[in-house]
Design an enzyme around this catalytic site. Structure first.
Site, PDB file in Angstrom:
ATOM      1  N   ASP A   1       0.820  -1.326   0.047  1.00 56.27           N
ATOM      2  CA  ASP A   1       0.058   0.030   0.032  1.00 56.27           C
ATOM      3  C   ASP A   1       0.904   1.288  -0.050  1.00 56.27           C
ATOM      4  O   ASP A   1       0.451   2.359   0.236  1.00 56.27           O
ATOM      5  CB  ASP A   1      -1.009   0.078   1.192  1.00 56.27           C
ATOM      6  CG  ASP A   1      -2.002  -0.964   0.924  1.00 56.27           C
ATOM      7  OD1 ASP A   1      -2.187  -1.454  -0.038  1.00 56.27           O
ATOM      8  OD2 ASP A   1      -2.719  -1.380   2.204  1.00 56.27           O
TER       9      ASP A   1
ATOM     10  N   HIS B   1      28.536   5.345 -10.926  1.00 59.37           N
ATOM     11  CA  HIS B   1      27.395   5.512 -10.410  1.00 59.37           C
ATOM     12  C   HIS B   1      27.013   4.818  -9.094  1.00 59.37           C
ATOM     13  O   HIS B   1      25.896   4.281  -8.752  1.00 59.37           O
ATOM     14  CB  HIS B   1      26.164   4.966 -11.293  1.00 59.37           C
ATOM     15  CG  HIS B   1      26.030   5.807 -12.754  1.00 59.37           C
ATOM     16  ND1 HIS B   1      25.416   5.526 -13.822  1.00 59.37           N
ATOM     17  CD2 HIS B   1      26.448   6.968 -12.936  1.00 59.37           C
ATOM     18  CE1 HIS B   1      25.674   6.489 -14.575  1.00 59.37           C
ATOM     19  NE2 HIS B   1      25.977   7.357 -14.050  1.00 59.37           N
TER      20      HIS B   1
ATOM     21  N   ASP C   1      28.574  13.032  -4.396  1.00 55.07           N
ATOM     22  CA  ASP C   1      27.677  13.613  -5.442  1.00 55.07           C
ATOM     23  C   ASP C   1      26.413  13.585  -4.788  1.00 55.07           C
ATOM     24  O   ASP C   1      25.549  12.474  -5.048  1.00 55.07           O
ATOM     25  CB  ASP C   1      27.861  13.007  -6.729  1.00 55.07           C
ATOM     26  CG  ASP C   1      27.264  13.584  -7.859  1.00 55.07           C
ATOM     27  OD1 ASP C   1      26.492  14.316  -7.790  1.00 55.07           O
ATOM     28  OD2 ASP C   1      27.516  13.080  -9.176  1.00 55.07           O
TER      29      ASP C   1
ATOM     30  N   ASP D   1      23.012  20.051  -7.982  1.00 57.44           N
ATOM     31  CA  ASP D   1      23.984  18.761  -8.561  1.00 57.44           C
ATOM     32  C   ASP D   1      25.408  19.112  -8.186  1.00 57.44           C
ATOM     33  O   ASP D   1      26.000  19.905  -8.887  1.00 57.44           O
ATOM     34  CB  ASP D   1      23.536  18.400  -9.886  1.00 57.44           C
ATOM     35  CG  ASP D   1      24.514  17.247 -10.439  1.00 57.44           C
ATOM     36  OD1 ASP D   1      24.934  16.522  -9.705  1.00 57.44           O
ATOM     37  OD2 ASP D   1      24.397  16.991 -11.444  1.00 57.44           O
TER      38      ASP D   1
ATOM     39  N   HIS E   1      33.681  10.616 -18.772  1.00 61.23           N
ATOM     40  CA  HIS E   1      32.227  11.015 -18.786  1.00 61.23           C
ATOM     41  C   HIS E   1      32.572  12.521 -19.410  1.00 61.23           C
ATOM     42  O   HIS E   1      33.560  13.244 -19.475  1.00 61.23           O
ATOM     43  CB  HIS E   1      31.608  10.897 -17.508  1.00 61.23           C
ATOM     44  CG  HIS E   1      32.173  11.583 -16.384  1.00 61.23           C
ATOM     45  ND1 HIS E   1      32.222  13.120 -16.208  1.00 61.23           N
ATOM     46  CD2 HIS E   1      33.006  11.190 -15.413  1.00 61.23           C
ATOM     47  CE1 HIS E   1      33.070  13.381 -15.187  1.00 61.23           C
ATOM     48  NE2 HIS E   1      33.129  12.283 -14.351  1.00 61.23           N
TER      49      HIS E   1
ATOM     50  N   HIS F   1      26.155  19.254 -18.087  1.00 62.06           N
ATOM     51  CA  HIS F   1      24.827  18.872 -18.732  1.00 62.06           C
ATOM     52  C   HIS F   1      24.107  19.876 -18.172  1.00 62.06           C
ATOM     53  O   HIS F   1      24.244  20.796 -17.230  1.00 62.06           O
ATOM     54  CB  HIS F   1      24.084  17.533 -18.246  1.00 62.06           C
ATOM     55  CG  HIS F   1      24.262  17.308 -16.651  1.00 62.06           C
ATOM     56  ND1 HIS F   1      23.420  17.774 -15.576  1.00 62.06           N
ATOM     57  CD2 HIS F   1      25.146  16.826 -15.847  1.00 62.06           C
ATOM     58  CE1 HIS F   1      23.775  17.453 -14.666  1.00 62.06           C
ATOM     59  NE2 HIS F   1      24.644  16.680 -14.561  1.00 62.06           N
TER      60      HIS F   1
ATOM     61  N   HIS G   1      19.300  16.222 -15.269  1.00 62.55           N
ATOM     62  CA  HIS G   1      19.979  16.114 -16.375  1.00 62.55           C
ATOM     63  C   HIS G   1      18.927  16.861 -17.229  1.00 62.55           C
ATOM     64  O   HIS G   1      17.850  16.405 -17.479  1.00 62.55           O
ATOM     65  CB  HIS G   1      20.153  14.930 -16.871  1.00 62.55           C
ATOM     66  CG  HIS G   1      21.504  14.171 -16.405  1.00 62.55           C
ATOM     67  ND1 HIS G   1      21.913  12.954 -16.687  1.00 62.55           N
ATOM     68  CD2 HIS G   1      22.265  14.525 -15.241  1.00 62.55           C
ATOM     69  CE1 HIS G   1      22.893  12.584 -16.133  1.00 62.55           C
ATOM     70  NE2 HIS G   1      23.261  13.689 -15.177  1.00 62.55           N
TER      71      HIS G   1
ATOM     72  N   GLU H   1      31.806  19.351 -14.188  1.00 64.77           N
ATOM     73  CA  GLU H   1      32.095  18.294 -13.434  1.00 64.77           C
ATOM     74  C   GLU H   1      33.343  17.593 -13.850  1.00 64.77           C
ATOM     75  O   GLU H   1      33.056  16.311 -14.176  1.00 64.77           O
ATOM     76  CB  GLU H   1      30.951  17.632 -13.197  1.00 64.77           C
ATOM     77  CG  GLU H   1      30.013  17.134 -14.312  1.00 64.77           C
ATOM     78  CD  GLU H   1      28.923  16.288 -13.899  1.00 64.77           C
ATOM     79  OE1 GLU H   1      28.963  15.267 -13.197  1.00 64.77           O
ATOM     80  OE2 GLU H   1      27.698  16.703 -14.189  1.00 64.77           O
TER      81      GLU H   1
ATOM     82  N   TYR I   1      39.666   9.207 -12.360  1.00 60.93           N
ATOM     83  CA  TYR I   1      39.396   7.837 -11.560  1.00 60.93           C
ATOM     84  C   TYR I   1      40.540   7.183 -12.221  1.00 60.93           C
ATOM     85  O   TYR I   1      40.526   6.397 -13.341  1.00 60.93           O
ATOM     86  CB  TYR I   1      38.038   7.561 -12.218  1.00 60.93           C
ATOM     87  CG  TYR I   1      37.030   8.472 -12.213  1.00 60.93           C
ATOM     88  CD1 TYR I   1      36.151   8.947 -10.920  1.00 60.93           C
ATOM     89  CD2 TYR I   1      36.745   9.292 -13.211  1.00 60.93           C
ATOM     90  CE1 TYR I   1      35.297   9.984 -10.886  1.00 60.93           C
ATOM     91  CE2 TYR I   1      35.822  10.408 -13.203  1.00 60.93           C
ATOM     92  CZ  TYR I   1      35.024  10.544 -12.179  1.00 60.93           C
ATOM     93  OH  TYR I   1      34.058  11.550 -12.110  1.00 60.93           O
TER      94      TYR I   1
ATOM     95  N   ARG J   1      36.077  14.125  -8.269  1.00 61.08           N
ATOM     96  CA  ARG J   1      35.259  14.914  -9.034  1.00 61.08           C
ATOM     97  C   ARG J   1      34.869  16.040  -8.287  1.00 61.08           C
ATOM     98  O   ARG J   1      34.768  15.953  -7.107  1.00 61.08           O
ATOM     99  CB  ARG J   1      33.896  14.127  -9.704  1.00 61.08           C
ATOM    100  CG  ARG J   1      32.987  14.892 -10.431  1.00 61.08           C
ATOM    101  CD  ARG J   1      32.191  13.846 -11.252  1.00 61.08           C
ATOM    102  NE  ARG J   1      30.982  13.475 -10.515  1.00 61.08           N
ATOM    103  CZ  ARG J   1      30.915  12.017 -10.344  1.00 61.08           C
ATOM    104  NH1 ARG J   1      31.990  11.251 -10.605  1.00 61.08           N
ATOM    105  NH2 ARG J   1      30.266  11.639  -9.210  1.00 61.08           N
TER     106      ARG J   1
ATOM    107  N   GLU K   1      32.324  19.314  -8.833  1.00 59.02           N
ATOM    108  CA  GLU K   1      31.116  19.524  -9.719  1.00 59.02           C
ATOM    109  C   GLU K   1      30.311  20.805  -9.180  1.00 59.02           C
ATOM    110  O   GLU K   1      30.018  20.702  -7.834  1.00 59.02           O
ATOM    111  CB  GLU K   1      29.869  18.364  -9.741  1.00 59.02           C
ATOM    112  CG  GLU K   1      28.875  18.803 -10.492  1.00 59.02           C
ATOM    113  CD  GLU K   1      28.059  17.501 -10.790  1.00 59.02           C
ATOM    114  OE1 GLU K   1      27.812  16.645  -9.860  1.00 59.02           O
ATOM    115  OE2 GLU K   1      27.241  17.597 -11.653  1.00 59.02           O
TER     116      GLU K   1
HETATM  117  N1  GLY Z   1      24.245  13.480 -10.162  1.00 63.71           N
HETATM  118  C1  GLY Z   1      24.388  13.234 -11.699  1.00 63.71           C
HETATM  119  C2  GLY Z   1      25.310  13.794 -12.567  1.00 63.71           C
HETATM  120  O1  GLY Z   1      26.440  14.427 -12.042  1.00 63.71           O
HETATM  121  O2  GLY Z   1      25.248  14.182 -13.620  1.00 63.71           O
HETATM  122 MN    MN Z   2      25.811  16.298 -12.890  1.00 62.23          MN
HETATM  123 MN    MN Z   3      26.480  15.063  -9.821  1.00 62.11          MN
END
Ligand code: GLY
Ligand code: MN
Ligand code: MN
Length: 446
Positions: free
Chosen positions: A34, A243, A260, A271, A354, A358, A365, A392, A396, A413, A415
């Site tokens: 529920d 991730h 992150d 973000d 990466h 974005h 995103h 960002e 790594y 990272r 960001e």
């Molecule tokens: N936290 C998702 C990204 O950095 O794109």
């Molecule tokens: Mn991001």
């Molecule tokens: Mn992020």
């Protein structure tokens, strides 16, 4: 005119005279038994309405001849019994008055009303794309069109054309108005303070989830409704899993922690990523890589001003990272003739795999094209005031032959959330400590 009404007016101006647009909000989603997931409205719907209840649709009818444009809301009716269990519902009349629609109806009247509204309309604008949710809408639309076609003997015509309404809204959402910019600054500031809190609370031996709890506490106590996405709290080698979100490992003295995480406030995401030593002091190899990523981010930020192609932000970061990879021996100088060589053969993607950012907005995103799809060769689109993007860069280092061992298992990272302004840019997430000195100073405080 409120911001939502103004957006509806702008969308209506893009539609064919007499065209009808329909836009549903998101469904409620069961988690188990529920229990539902915390309800989150659809971003496109919210952008045009400000209405956060489930089971609602917006219908817009563009002006034609003497017929004025209309904005119509369909929503749940008042229900004394359900309101005891689930809380307040506006009901159509109160929603119409509070949110400035021309009319509002119970959502149960949707099929009847749509068959009426679509009669003799030249075009239908609806969301298009994959996904079960839109398939459901499609079958509903089919029913409305069948009902209209059923009246053809009395001379009624059904819309001849169907357009995807989403790209029209996406382009509007890409440029944030003043109210949106203020909300995004507040969201990023709360998140920045949450990162600072997490750093301050960190001690070797804490579990990643204990650190995550510090973030969530700071989000909620400042009024943010939820994390904008699953928080990543990754210590040691976990930081090399892009991730990672198990967040269940115990930190060890000497680990870096990559966080992150960002809150969602009033429908807008933040973000932010920060990476810091759990014991408060960067080791020499950690500091070398950290300063490299920081320099890459500074170069990327330098590229952010109106007129610059979006892609130039990534290119600037990559150039600095590659030079650093060669200088620190991550990439073998004897095998690579120059920075340009490494960029051309993409061997840097062993350590940086990466993009550098974005669009950011209601969705983490966010919507909006990255290329000018009308122009020959589809070049990267120029930045414009009011756009918000993340910056960002990262590095790594997984253990591998030929990679200096002192860098193994370091993942970093950095960001930030950045608003493009008329003269350059503003960093919205400046509340999060970033330099080595800032981080080590903060973590020395009792
Ligand atoms: N936290 C998702 C990204 O950095 O794109
Ligand atoms: Mn991001
Ligand atoms: Mn992020």
């Amino acid at each position: 005119m409120n911001a939502y009404a103004l957006r509806r007016k702008r969308l209506l101006a893009l539609m064919e005279p007499g065209g009808v647009a329909v836009l549903p909000t998101a469904p409620e989603v069961a988690r188990n038994s529920d229990s539902d997931y915390l309800y989150r409205h659809d971003s496109h719907f919210y952008y045009l309405t400000g209405f956060t209840e489930p089971e609602a649709l917006l219908v817009l009818v563009a002006a034609r001849g003497d017929d004025p444009a209309q904005a119509i809301l369909f929503c749940r009716e008042k229900n004394a019994e359900r309101e005891i269990w689930d809380g307040y519902r506006h009901g159509p009349e109160a929603a119409r008055a509070a949110f400035g629609f021309d009319s509002a109806h119970p959502v149960a009247a949707l099929d009847t009303e749509m068959a009426r509204l679509l009669a003799n309309a030249p075009a239908l604008y609806a969301p298009q794309g994959g996904g079960a949710r839109l398939a459901q809408l499609d079958s509903r639309i089919q029913g409305w069109l069948d009902a209209v076609r059923g009246q053809s003997r009395s001379g009624v015509t059904a819309p001849e054309t169907r357009h995807n309404v989403l790209p029209l809204i996406d382009e509007m959402r890409l440029i944030k108005d003043e109210g949106e910019q203020a909300t995004m600054l507040r969201a990023a500031t709360i998140s920045g303070q949450a990162h600072a809190r997490a750093m301050r609370a960190s001690r070797p031996g804490m579990h990643e989830y204990e650190i995550e709890a510090e973030l969530l506490y700071e989000f909620r106590r400042n009024g943010a409704q939820a994390p904008a996405y699953n928080s990543i709290v990754a210590s040691g080698a976990n930081a090399c899993v892009l991730h990672y979100n198990a967040n269940n490992a115990q930190t060890r003295d000497g680990d870096l922690v990559l966080i992150d995480a960002g809150c969602e406030l009033d429908g807008y995401a933040s973000d932010i990523t920060r990476t810091y030593p759990v014991n408060g002091r960067f080791s020499a190899p950690q500091r070398e890589l950290y300063e490299l990523v920081l320099a890459a981010q500074a170069a990327a930020l330098q590229a952010i001003r109106p007129g610059q192609p979006y892609q130039s932000v990534h290119d600037a970061a990559v150039r600095v990272l590659v030079q650093g990879m060669l200088d620190l021996g991550l990439l073998d100088k004897n095998k690579h003739a120059s920075v340009d060589d490494v960029i051309a053969n993409k061997s840097y993607t062993q350590f940086y795999m990466h993009g550098t950012g974005h669009w950011l907005g209601m969705d983490v995103h966010d919507v909006g094209l990255y290329r000018d799809v009308q122009a020959a060769g589809k070049p990267s689109r120029p930045l414009e005031p009011g756009m918000v993007l993340t910056v960002e860069p990262g590095i790594y280092v997984r253990p591998a032959e030929g990679v200096p061992e002192q860098y193994w298992n370091i993942g970093i990272r950095i960001e930030d959330d950045v608003l493009v302004t008329a003269t350059g840019h503003t960093i919205l997430s400046a509340a999060a400590p970033k330099t080595v000195a800032e981080i080590e100073h903060l973590m020395r405080q009792p």
